[in-house]
Design an enzyme around this catalytic site. Structure first.
Site, PDB file in Angstrom:
ATOM      1  N   GLY A   1      -3.021   7.473   2.419  1.00 48.07           N
ATOM      2  CA  GLY A   1      -1.619   7.573   2.779  1.00 48.07           C
ATOM      3  C   GLY A   1      -0.805   6.485   2.108  1.00 48.07           C
ATOM      4  N   CYS A   2       0.328   6.161   2.678  1.00 49.35           N
ATOM      5  CA  CYS A   2       1.193   5.124   2.120  1.00 49.35           C
ATOM      6  C   CYS A   2       0.408   3.830   1.911  1.00 49.35           C
ATOM      7  CB  CYS A   2       2.370   4.863   3.059  1.00 49.35           C
ATOM      8  SG  CYS A   2       3.443   3.534   2.505  1.00 49.35           S
ATOM      9  N   PHE A   3       0.513   3.282   0.713  1.00 40.76           N
ATOM     10  CA  PHE A   3      -0.312   2.114   0.410  1.00 40.76           C
ATOM     11  C   PHE A   3       0.098   0.854   1.159  1.00 40.76           C
ATOM     12  CE2 PHE A   3       1.845   2.400  -4.073  1.00 40.76           C
ATOM     13  CZ  PHE A   3       3.100   2.127  -3.539  1.00 40.76           C
TER      14      PHE A   3
END
Length: 197
Positions: free
Chosen positions: A24-26
């Site tokens: 997902g979002c880093f």
């Protein structure tokens, strides 16, 4: 969710190692691993596409082949790869959602393990199989093991984003709870010191 210790433990010697995780979002992936003892750096970036497309503007279109990913450098004498996998599946990513994590949709937010050695690949495959047999989730695990390709470091403003922006709405809603879960589920592996890049 609590995950079991790996039956197949990583055998890694010879100093620092690196591994790449997409979940997902880093911002959250980096934020969690930056609080793990034995991790010396966690760098946000892009993996799976070309150099031309390795920018946030292009990756967010979902058409580049890249995943938002984090390159983790760690000391296996402190934390083994299989222990990082356990943390990943417990608090970083939901392994049952395809091309989605939390509010983020698209292939760039897929859940994937990118081993950087044959030993990591062996351990990752075994651990996914172990978790599948354990049936911890109601849905099947869709996290893939992807072949290592070039990792492209993300733009500077994405690095250490959680540490720099602790009150950002996204961080408070989606990522801070992951760090709290790390602290609760893995107290021996948690460090309050944030590993800045």
């Amino acid at each position: 969710m609590a995950t079991p210790a790996a039956v197949i433990r990583a055998k890694e010697e010879g100093g620092l190692k690196t591994a790449i995780f997409a979940g997902g979002c880093f911002w959250g992936v980096e934020g969690v691993f930056s609080h793990v003892k034995g991790v010396t750096s966690a760098v946000s970036g892009y993996h799976g596409g070309s150099k031309r497309d390795a920018s946030y503007k292009r990756v967010t279109t979902g058409s580049t082949g890249h995943a938002e990913a984090v390159k983790v450098t760690y000391d296996p004498s402190v934390v083994r790869y299989d222990e990082l996998l356990r943390i990943f599946f417990a608090v970083v990513a939901d392994p049952t959602t395809l091309n989605r994590q939390g509010p983020d949709h698209g292939s760039q937010y897929r859940s994937a393990l990118i081993p950087t050695s044959a030993e990591q690949a062996r351990v990752a495959k075994a651990y996914i199989a172990q978790l599948g047999k354990a049936k911890l989730w109601d849905k099947p695990i869709v996290t893939k093991i992807e072949k290592q390709d070039t990792f492209y470091r993300a733009e500077a403003y994405h690095q250490d984003f959680m540490a720099k922006n602790p009150n950002h709405g996204y961080i408070r809603r989606w990522d801070r709870p992951k760090v709290e879960a790390l602290k609760t589920l893995f107290p021996a592996d948690y460090t309050a010191t944030f590993r800045k890049n």
